[in-house]
Design an enzyme around this catalytic site. Sequence first.
Site, PDB file in Angstrom:
ATOM      1  CD  GLU A 108      41.619 -23.931  60.877  1.00 47.21           C
ATOM      2  OE1 GLU A 108      41.215 -22.969  61.566  1.00 47.21           O
ATOM      3  OE2 GLU A 108      40.871 -24.698  60.259  1.00 47.21           O
ATOM      4  CB  ILE A 165      40.503 -14.001  67.463  1.00 47.18           C
ATOM      5  CG1 ILE A 165      41.584 -14.851  68.158  1.00 47.18           C
ATOM      6  CG2 ILE A 165      40.314 -12.664  68.181  1.00 47.18           C
ATOM      7  CD1 ILE A 165      43.003 -14.317  67.989  1.00 47.18           C
ATOM      8  CD  GLU A 166      33.323 -16.123  66.545  1.00 43.12           C
ATOM      9  OE1 GLU A 166      32.442 -15.642  67.283  1.00 43.12           O
ATOM     10  OE2 GLU A 166      33.204 -17.222  65.954  1.00 43.12           O
ATOM     11  CG  ASN A 167      35.941  -7.506  64.995  1.00 50.22           C
ATOM     12  OD1 ASN A 167      35.101  -6.696  64.640  1.00 50.22           O
ATOM     13  ND2 ASN A 167      37.063  -7.149  65.588  1.00 50.22           N
ATOM     14  CB  ALA A 168      31.399  -6.323  66.900  1.00 46.63           C
ATOM     15  CB  SER A 169      33.307  -5.834  61.899  1.00 50.98           C
ATOM     16  OG  SER A 169      33.295  -5.818  60.496  1.00 50.98           O
ATOM     17  CE1 TYR A 170      28.613 -10.734  64.342  1.00 52.20           C
ATOM     18  CE2 TYR A 170      27.254 -11.961  62.785  1.00 52.20           C
ATOM     19  CZ  TYR A 170      27.426 -11.362  64.021  1.00 52.20           C
ATOM     20  OH  TYR A 170      26.409 -11.390  64.936  1.00 52.20           O
ATOM     21  CB  CYS A 215      40.082 -19.611  61.070  1.00 46.87           C
ATOM     22  SG  CYS A 215      38.564 -19.404  60.138  1.00 46.87           S
ATOM     23  CB  CYS A 244      42.130 -21.806  57.018  1.00 40.89           C
ATOM     24  SG  CYS A 244      41.679 -20.681  58.359  1.00 40.89           S
TER      25      CYS A 244
END
Length: 139
Positions: A59, A47-52, A57, A93
Amino acid sequence: MIDGDKVKEMIKQATVMLDQAYVPYSHFPVGAAILTREGKIFAGCNIENASYGLSNCAERTAIFKAISSGYRQFDYLVVIGQTDQPITPCGACRQVMSEFCQSDMPVLMVNSKGDWVSQTIGQLLPDNFKPGDMEYGKQ
Ligand code: THU
């Protein structure tokens, strides 16, 4: 020893997660599934975010789902990516796995062609920082 059908089911659930992944930045979906001692499977995606840096991850999503559902002991973890070689977990992870899983617990790393590599958490992260390491200094 983990039942082969259970592993197949975990790979299936981790593969389904590739479609749930929220990856607008990397376009690199990852799926994972973790097996509790009780035989329950929790699956997760990245699950990604604009604030990288806030991206999570696959896992860790799977592990956090299991932990937040009340499970604390685990027997097996599967991670799958659309990679040439079987995907390998990042350092963060590995550290999170080492918090909750025994060092001899196997992690099955798979690609979408079905190639796989299996390593224990102890192999993936030797000399991990673990809960007991904070005993020193306690009064
Ligand atoms: N990623 C995972 O979810 N698991 C891995 O084992 C490797 C990397 C994610 C993080 C990010 O969303 C994307 O893959 C690219 O690094």
